[in-house]
Design a protein around this motif. Structure first.
Motif, PDB file in Angstrom:
ATOM      1  N   ARG A   1       2.843  -6.900  -8.450  1.00 49.78           N
ATOM      2  CA  ARG A   1       2.991  -5.936  -7.390  1.00 49.78           C
ATOM      3  C   ARG A   1       2.661  -6.451  -6.487  1.00 49.78           C
ATOM      4  N   TYR A   2       0.998  -6.164  -6.284  1.00 42.79           N
ATOM      5  CA  TYR A   2       0.294  -6.518  -4.731  1.00 42.79           C
ATOM      6  C   TYR A   2      -0.227  -7.766  -4.532  1.00 42.79           C
ATOM      7  N   TYR A   3       0.360  -8.778  -5.170  1.00 45.76           N
ATOM      8  CA  TYR A   3       0.190 -10.555  -4.050  1.00 45.76           C
ATOM      9  C   TYR A   3       0.582 -10.508  -3.608  1.00 45.76           C
ATOM     10  N   TYR A   4       1.880 -10.340  -3.182  1.00 39.28           N
ATOM     11  CA  TYR A   4       2.738  -9.990  -1.778  1.00 39.28           C
ATOM     12  C   TYR A   4       2.625 -11.792  -1.381  1.00 39.28           C
ATOM     13  N   ARG A   5       1.956 -12.142  -0.948  1.00 40.73           N
ATOM     14  CA  ARG A   5       2.129 -13.525   0.101  1.00 40.73           C
ATOM     15  C   ARG A   5       0.701 -14.193  -0.192  1.00 40.73           C
ATOM     16  N   LYS A   6       0.183 -15.039  -1.535  1.00 37.43           N
ATOM     17  CA  LYS A   6      -1.302 -15.481  -1.292  1.00 37.43           C
ATOM     18  C   LYS A   6      -2.255 -14.365  -1.125  1.00 37.43           C
ATOM     19  N   GLY A   7      -1.846 -13.322  -1.427  1.00 40.40           N
ATOM     20  CA  GLY A   7      -2.466 -12.463  -2.047  1.00 40.40           C
ATOM     21  C   GLY A   7      -2.939 -10.917  -0.396  1.00 40.40           C
ATOM     22  N   PHE A   8      -1.958 -11.475  -0.222  1.00 36.32           N
ATOM     23  CA  PHE A   8      -1.788 -10.927   1.295  1.00 36.32           C
ATOM     24  C   PHE A   8      -0.961 -10.458   2.056  1.00 36.32           C
ATOM     25  N   ASN A   9      -0.789  -9.464   2.498  1.00 38.68           N
ATOM     26  CA  ASN A   9       0.568  -8.496   2.592  1.00 38.68           C
ATOM     27  C   ASN A   9       0.704  -8.956   3.854  1.00 38.68           C
ATOM     28  N   PRO A  10       1.590  -9.584   4.491  1.00 37.18           N
ATOM     29  CA  PRO A  10       1.667 -10.330   6.179  1.00 37.18           C
ATOM     30  C   PRO A  10       2.124  -9.237   7.318  1.00 37.18           C
ATOM     31  N   LYS A  11       2.936  -8.221   6.584  1.00 35.72           N
ATOM     32  CA  LYS A  11       3.262  -7.178   7.184  1.00 35.72           C
ATOM     33  C   LYS A  11       2.269  -5.880   7.186  1.00 35.72           C
TER      34      LYS A  11
ATOM     35  N   SER B   1      -7.125  -0.192  -0.734  1.00 34.32           N
ATOM     36  CA  SER B   1      -7.014  -0.662   0.565  1.00 34.32           C
ATOM     37  C   SER B   1      -5.636  -2.639  -0.219  1.00 34.32           C
ATOM     38  N   ARG B   2      -5.385  -2.690  -1.480  1.00 37.34           N
ATOM     39  CA  ARG B   2      -5.336  -3.466  -2.044  1.00 37.34           C
ATOM     40  C   ARG B   2      -3.736  -2.928  -1.785  1.00 37.34           C
ATOM     41  N   ILE B   3      -3.456  -1.649  -2.144  1.00 37.45           N
ATOM     42  CA  ILE B   3      -2.248  -1.520  -2.178  1.00 37.45           C
ATOM     43  C   ILE B   3      -1.063  -1.829  -1.008  1.00 37.45           C
ATOM     44  N   SER B   4      -1.889  -1.798   0.077  1.00 40.79           N
ATOM     45  CA  SER B   4      -1.235  -1.722   1.275  1.00 40.79           C
ATOM     46  C   SER B   4      -0.752  -3.765   1.630  1.00 40.79           C
ATOM     47  N   PHE B   5      -2.829  -4.017   1.309  1.00 45.24           N
ATOM     48  CA  PHE B   5      -2.456  -4.653   2.045  1.00 45.24           C
ATOM     49  C   PHE B   5      -2.927  -5.766   1.185  1.00 45.24           C
ATOM     50  N   GLY B   6      -3.083  -5.866  -0.184  1.00 46.32           N
ATOM     51  CA  GLY B   6      -2.372  -7.475  -1.136  1.00 46.32           C
ATOM     52  C   GLY B   6      -3.902  -7.321  -1.851  1.00 46.32           C
ATOM     53  N   VAL B   7      -4.280  -7.971  -2.920  1.00 49.54           N
ATOM     54  CA  VAL B   7      -5.150  -7.984  -3.977  1.00 49.54           C
ATOM     55  C   VAL B   7      -7.012  -8.754  -3.233  1.00 49.54           C
ATOM     56  N   TRP B   8      -5.986  -9.825  -2.543  1.00 50.80           N
ATOM     57  CA  TRP B   8      -6.957 -10.452  -1.503  1.00 50.80           C
ATOM     58  C   TRP B   8      -7.152  -9.944  -0.152  1.00 50.80           C
ATOM     59  N   GLY B   9      -6.212  -9.467   0.618  1.00 51.22           N
ATOM     60  CA  GLY B   9      -5.939  -8.653   2.030  1.00 51.22           C
ATOM     61  C   GLY B   9      -6.904  -7.528   1.566  1.00 51.22           C
TER      62      GLY B   9
ATOM     63  N   ASP C   1       2.148   3.067   4.128  1.00 53.01           N
ATOM     64  CA  ASP C   1       2.193   2.665   2.675  1.00 53.01           C
ATOM     65  C   ASP C   1       2.036   3.246   1.546  1.00 53.01           C
ATOM     66  N   TYR C   2       1.326   4.091   1.628  1.00 54.74           N
ATOM     67  CA  TYR C   2       0.901   4.886   0.138  1.00 54.74           C
ATOM     68  C   TYR C   2       2.113   6.440   0.109  1.00 54.74           C
TER      69      TYR C   2
ATOM     70  N   GLN D   1      -1.717  -3.094 -11.843  1.00 55.80           N
ATOM     71  CA  GLN D   1      -1.502  -4.209 -11.282  1.00 55.80           C
ATOM     72  C   GLN D   1      -2.815  -4.341 -10.146  1.00 55.80           C
ATOM     73  N   LEU D   2      -2.885  -3.394  -9.865  1.00 54.35           N
ATOM     74  CA  LEU D   2      -4.376  -3.515  -8.397  1.00 54.35           C
ATOM     75  C   LEU D   2      -5.297  -4.625  -9.384  1.00 54.35           C
ATOM     76  N   PHE D   3      -5.477  -5.068 -10.409  1.00 53.68           N
ATOM     77  CA  PHE D   3      -6.946  -5.787 -10.350  1.00 53.68           C
ATOM     78  C   PHE D   3      -5.754  -6.997 -11.430  1.00 53.68           C
ATOM     79  N   ASP D   4      -4.579  -7.445 -11.200  1.00 54.52           N
ATOM     80  CA  ASP D   4      -4.046  -8.769 -11.751  1.00 54.52           C
ATOM     81  C   ASP D   4      -3.793  -9.347 -10.191  1.00 54.52           C
ATOM     82  N   ALA D   5      -4.799 -10.844 -10.117  1.00 55.46           N
ATOM     83  CA  ALA D   5      -4.134 -11.458  -9.248  1.00 55.46           C
ATOM     84  C   ALA D   5      -3.141 -12.542  -9.458  1.00 55.46           C
ATOM     85  N   ARG D   6      -2.621 -12.876 -10.166  1.00 55.32           N
ATOM     86  CA  ARG D   6      -1.683 -13.699 -10.666  1.00 55.32           C
ATOM     87  C   ARG D   6       0.231 -13.891  -9.682  1.00 55.32           C
TER      88      ARG D   6
END
Length: 503
Positions: free
Chosen positions: A420-430, A102-110, A398-399, A411-416
């Protein structure tokens, strides 16, 4: 030549995953022992349960005949087969469970949004399924030992002493299996799936023999108009998609342990279009036989077995229903929340800890009270269930369409910020812009009475609308993504699995 020219090249530092995003259970799978039979048995465990039996039998009572039920559910299981293969490919190729996918499309926190929605639904149904099995066991016990009726005269928190005893025994047995991890889950479902088939065949032979081997495949106890039959036929397809939409969303939790994608496809083929349809038809034939023998459609197999009147048969029936429920609960309602809760706090919650939290929560919500309240089941669980289609639509589009299968597992385990999957503050707005409105539409279709005719199709409506909206929002992103090459190609048997993340 200078010393600089003769110096050995410096190796790039190994990637270190963010501890807030990983533990050994969320990291890519390294032991891939699940073979075709394991996946086939998984589907047997998931399909062979009281709920599916009653669902199929109910279609006969509603006005469909055996052949119509067979064709509608065959179409449904073929569609489910393709959906499972799509999610199964993602899990097998990258080796990660659903919350990480789910991090691929929603972001690492999303990713916690789809993970927690799936977890809440699973925990509630975990308790309800255990309660329903305990009810079936109670029927068997009372028929075999009538003196136990004294245990039903007093209740605590809405459940009598016999109910508490049966529920807690089943609850504890599942917890013991779960506490041993995914390998224990694999071995248990390898056993329980075939065991239920054996009992179902015995039950079918028994009812057919009592009916004199004369059961009509074209009759129904409550005939309806041709138009109504067409509506029920398509409705059955929509409902079976909704039922399996839960596991379709997180099937990567299991396919990640398969050695190659061919194994996933073959296990799904034998387990879904073949085995699942066969089980449903046997269930319907047994129900049709009950009409011939007892003059009424008995849609609860526990009540049917109770009519045998033999203590040993009743004991076998109680054990069978207990095993069937443990099988479906562990597959459909335990594995997902165990991973989903681990994703929320990986440093403190492992797969086993997440599983124990789920089992305790399933007890604390007193599922018998939930099940006895139609408003809770319909509006809460039905409303949340309508969200599963939009989640599946966003993740698959998305995939396969936006990212064309290109995934950087590290990058799925990278919260910096900037990863790549940080998007905006860890969430993918789209992803959220596509999910929220289409989930609302699906929930309205599922719950508002004036939309009752389209309610069986809420999962399908949510999947299609979210996928279309997300594809519109991501047109520019897709145009910048190179065409898929190896990531979507079939891996060779010699190709190694995804590189494990170093913990």
């Amino acid at each position: 030549m200078s010393l600089a020219d003769r110096a050995e090249p410096v190796a790039a530092p190994a990637f270190v995953p963010d501890p807030r995003l990983t533990n050994k259970d969320l990291a890519p799978a390294t032991h891939r022992k699940w073979k075709v039979f394991d996946l086939f048995a998984l589907w047997m465990s998931d399909v062979h349960n009281l709920g599916n039996y009653t669902f199929a039998a109910g279609l006969l009572v509603l006005g469909l005949n055996v052949w119509q039920i067979f064709t509608s559910l065959l179409v449904g299981f073929v569609l489910i087969y393709f959906g499972m293969n799509m999610m199964g490919r993602v899990g097998q190729r990258h080796g990660v469970p659903f919350p990480v996918v789910s991090r691929i499309s929603f972001g690492v926190w999303g990713a916690n949004i789809p993970a927690l929605i799936r977890a809440v639904i699973a925990i509630m149904w975990y308790g309800i399924q255990t309660y329903l099995a305990s009810v079936a066991v109670n029927v068997m016990l009372l028929a075999a030992l009538p003196d136990l009726v004294s245990w039903t005269r007093h209740s605590f928190l809405g459940l009598d002493a016999l109910g508490w005893t049966s529920f807690l025994i089943l609850w504890a047995a599942q917890a013991l299996i779960i506490n041993r991890g995914m390998e224990s889950v694999r071995k248990f479902q390898d056993f329980c799936g075939p065991a239920i088939w054996l009992v179902m065949i015995v039950l079918a032979v028994w009812i057919l023999a009592k009916a004199g081997w004369t059961i009509s495949l074209t009759a129904t106890p409550h005939p309806v108009s041709t138009g109504k039959q067409f509506a029920q036929w398509f409705g059955a397809i929509g409902l079976i998609l909704s039922i399996y939409g839960t596991l379709m969303l997180n099937f990567c939790d299991f396919s990640r342990f398969a050695p190659d994608y061919r194994t996933v496809r073959r296990g799904n083929f034998w387990g879904l279009p073949i085995n699942s349809t066969a089980f449903i038809i046997v269930s319907v034939i047994v129900t049709a036989g009950s009409i011939e023998v007892f003059g009424e459609a008995i849609t609860d197999p526990a009540l049917l077995v109770a009519k045998a009147g033999n203590t040993w048969v009743l004991a076998l029936g109680a054990l069978t229903f207990a095993i069937a429920t443990m099988g479906v609960n562990i597959v459909a309602n335990f594995v997902s929340p165990a991973y989903d809760l681990a994703n929320v706090w990986p440093q403190k919650i492992s797969f086993k800890v997440g599983g124990m939290i789920s089992t305790v929560a399933a007890l604390l919500v007193t599922p018998w009270n939930l099940y006895s309240n139609p408003a809770v089941v319909n509006y809460f669980l039905g409303g949340l269930g309508a969200f599963l289609g939009p989640l599946f639509g966003v993740i698959m589009v998305d995939y396969y369409w936006v990212k064309r299968g290109h995934v950087d597992v590290d990058q799925l385990f990278d919260a910096r910020a900037g990863s790549r999957y940080y998007y905006r503050k860890g969430f993918n707005p789209k992803a959220l812009q596509a999910f929220l409105p289409t989930a609302a539409v699906a929930a309205v279709c599922a719950l508002v009475p004036c939309f009752a005719d389209v309610a069986p199709y809420s999962w399908f409506i949510g999947t299609v609308t979210s996928g279309l909206l997300y594809s519109v929002l991501c047109r520019a992103e897709r145009a910048a993504t190179p065409p898929a090459e190896p990531p979507l190609a079939e891996p060779s048997p010699e190709e190694p699995g995804p590189r494990p993340v170093e913990l």
